[in-house]
Design an enzyme around this catalytic site. Structure first.
Site, PDB file in Angstrom:
ATOM      1  N   PRO A   2      15.061  15.893  64.453  1.00  0.00           N
ATOM      2  CA  PRO A   2      16.408  16.471  64.376  1.00  0.00           C
ATOM      3  C   PRO A   2      17.112  16.039  63.090  1.00  0.00           C
ATOM      4  O   PRO A   2      17.073  14.872  62.714  1.00  0.00           O
ATOM      5  CB  PRO A   2      17.109  15.892  65.611  1.00  0.00           C
ATOM      6  CG  PRO A   2      15.995  15.574  66.556  1.00  0.00           C
ATOM      7  CD  PRO A   2      14.852  15.139  65.695  1.00  0.00           C
ATOM      8  N   GLU A   3      17.735  16.996  62.432  1.00  0.00           N
ATOM      9  CA  GLU A   3      18.436  16.685  61.187  1.00  0.00           C
ATOM     10  C   GLU A   3      19.913  16.431  61.475  1.00  0.00           C
ATOM     11  O   GLU A   3      20.363  16.496  62.615  1.00  0.00           O
ATOM     12  CB  GLU A   3      18.193  17.803  60.175  1.00  0.00           C
ATOM     13  CG  GLU A   3      16.690  18.004  59.948  1.00  0.00           C
ATOM     14  CD  GLU A   3      16.320  18.730  58.679  1.00  0.00           C
ATOM     15  OE1 GLU A   3      17.132  18.748  57.733  1.00  0.00           O
ATOM     16  OE2 GLU A   3      15.197  19.260  58.610  1.00  0.00           O
ATOM     17  N   LYS A  52      21.415  10.747  60.526  1.00  0.00           N
ATOM     18  CA  LYS A  52      20.618  10.957  61.733  1.00  0.00           C
ATOM     19  C   LYS A  52      20.878   9.891  62.805  1.00  0.00           C
ATOM     20  O   LYS A  52      20.191   9.844  63.816  1.00  0.00           O
ATOM     21  CB  LYS A  52      19.130  10.974  61.371  1.00  0.00           C
ATOM     22  CG  LYS A  52      18.766  12.085  60.388  1.00  0.00           C
ATOM     23  CD  LYS A  52      17.299  12.040  60.017  1.00  0.00           C
ATOM     24  CE  LYS A  52      16.964  13.115  58.996  1.00  0.00           C
ATOM     25  NZ  LYS A  52      15.523  13.098  58.635  1.00  0.00           N
ATOM     26  N   ASN A 192      13.442  17.545  56.523  1.00  0.00           N
ATOM     27  CA  ASN A 192      12.457  18.358  55.810  1.00  0.00           C
ATOM     28  C   ASN A 192      12.889  19.814  55.632  1.00  0.00           C
ATOM     29  O   ASN A 192      12.596  20.438  54.614  1.00  0.00           O
ATOM     30  CB  ASN A 192      11.115  18.306  56.546  1.00  0.00           C
ATOM     31  CG  ASN A 192       9.952  18.445  55.597  1.00  0.00           C
ATOM     32  OD1 ASN A 192      10.068  18.119  54.421  1.00  0.00           O
ATOM     33  ND2 ASN A 192       8.829  18.932  56.092  1.00  0.00           N
ATOM     34  N   ARG A 282       5.327  14.050  54.133  1.00  0.00           N
ATOM     35  CA  ARG A 282       5.899  15.236  54.770  1.00  0.00           C
ATOM     36  C   ARG A 282       5.523  16.475  53.964  1.00  0.00           C
ATOM     37  O   ARG A 282       5.380  16.418  52.745  1.00  0.00           O
ATOM     38  CB  ARG A 282       7.434  15.138  54.869  1.00  0.00           C
ATOM     39  CG  ARG A 282       7.963  13.965  55.670  1.00  0.00           C
ATOM     40  CD  ARG A 282       7.547  14.004  57.141  1.00  0.00           C
ATOM     41  NE  ARG A 282       8.052  15.177  57.821  1.00  0.00           N
ATOM     42  CZ  ARG A 282       9.284  15.257  58.349  1.00  0.00           C
ATOM     43  NH1 ARG A 282      10.131  14.259  58.234  1.00  0.00           N
ATOM     44  NH2 ARG A 282       9.646  16.357  58.975  1.00  0.00           N
TER      45      ARG A 282
END
Length: 292
Positions: A2-3, A52, A192, A282
């Protein structure tokens, strides 16, 4: 993972549903039993997000800090006065948009029997919240929380954030800008998806060292992150494309992004093939022509 927009939505939901309530707090799974005892029976007096990280503040000067990580998620329910998402958390668990698990109106006859590994359960007079699978979940003093926050970069969703701190950290670094955007000590809350999308929207090569970007470029990148993440808070999902692409209505997952998870597909702007590589463990997506 989750961003930042999801964590800010969590903070808002806790603020609207649970702040001012004396909470019954337990750890059905048992792994958080000692921490739960420290805040059980206390009144929630505040909730906030920094990047976050979620901080829930209680009236005994203790805070519950939660970082959802890759797999964490909160689920919610309540009586007919409850208003809010039924699930917010890891995309792998609940998707980018928060919805009721069954698509029906929530009902409340007290919290249900815990299902799965519920790390923390919070119960108020009109609702409940269950936390599963977080990377971090701990009870801290306000001073300890302040120490953690001091190590985080500015948050684009904080109206009081200092964008100059972001600009300074980027422009003195030799690290590629795509890696800097994922560094939570440089900018808090970008993950990401936002990383790939805001770089595309600014037509920046993701491999450009931070120090090679102009001050104007870095400031514009900050503004782009603010706009994109505010849109995520409003909508409960990440949609970065121009509405002309999806012709009004609601963007489908396929229509929501310019480059993220579109490797091998045509760029929406120039028709070149979107590329993917790995950076800082990533996947990184970009257009080799638009972001040359």
């Amino acid at each position: 993972m989750p961003e930042g927009h999801s964590v800010h939505r969590l903070a808002r939901q806790f603020g609207s549903v649970f702040v001012g309530e004396r909470l019954s707090i337990s750890s059905p799974q048992g792994r958080f039993a000692a921490g739960a005892r420290r805040i059980d029976g206390q009144t929630l007096v505040g909730s906030r997000a920094h990047g976050k990280q979620l901080f829930l503040t209680f009236d005994n000067d203790l805070e519950l800090r939660v970082h959802l990580g890759l797999y964490g998620a909160w689920s919610f329910g309540g009586d007919d006065t409850f208003r809010g998402a039924s699930s917010i958390g890891a995309p792998r668990r609940v998707g980018e948009q928060e919805t009721s698990d069954d698509g029906e109106e929530l009902t409340y006859a007290g919290p249900p029997t815990p299902v799965g590994a519920v790390r923390v359960r919070l119960v108020a007079s009109h609702g409940w919240a269950d936390l599963r699978g977080p990377t971090a979940c701990e009870v801290l003093t306000s001073g300890e929380s302040a120490m953690i926050e001091s190590k985080l970069g500015p948050d684009p969703l904080d109206p009081h954030a200092d964008p100059e701190a972001f600009t300074a950290r980027v422009r003195r670094s030799r690290t590629p800008i795509a890696a800097l955007l994922m560094n939570q000590s440089v900018i808090a809350g970008v993950g990401n998806v936002y990383r790939a999308e805001v770089l595309f929207r600014r037509r920046l090569n993701p491999q450009t060292p931070g120090r090679e970007l102009s001050t104007t470029d870095v400031q514009a990148l900050w503004s782009e992150a603010v706009a994109a993440m505010l849109n995520g808070v409003r909508n409960g999902r990440i949609v970065t494309t121009d509405p002309l692409i999806w012709g009004g209505g609601v963007a489908t997952p396929e229509e929501a992004h310019y480059v993220y998870r579109r490797a091998g597909k045509q760029c929406r702007v120039c028709n070149a093939k979107v590329l993917v590589s790995e950076l800082a463990a990533r996947k990184l997506y970009w257009c080799p022509d638009c972001q040359s």
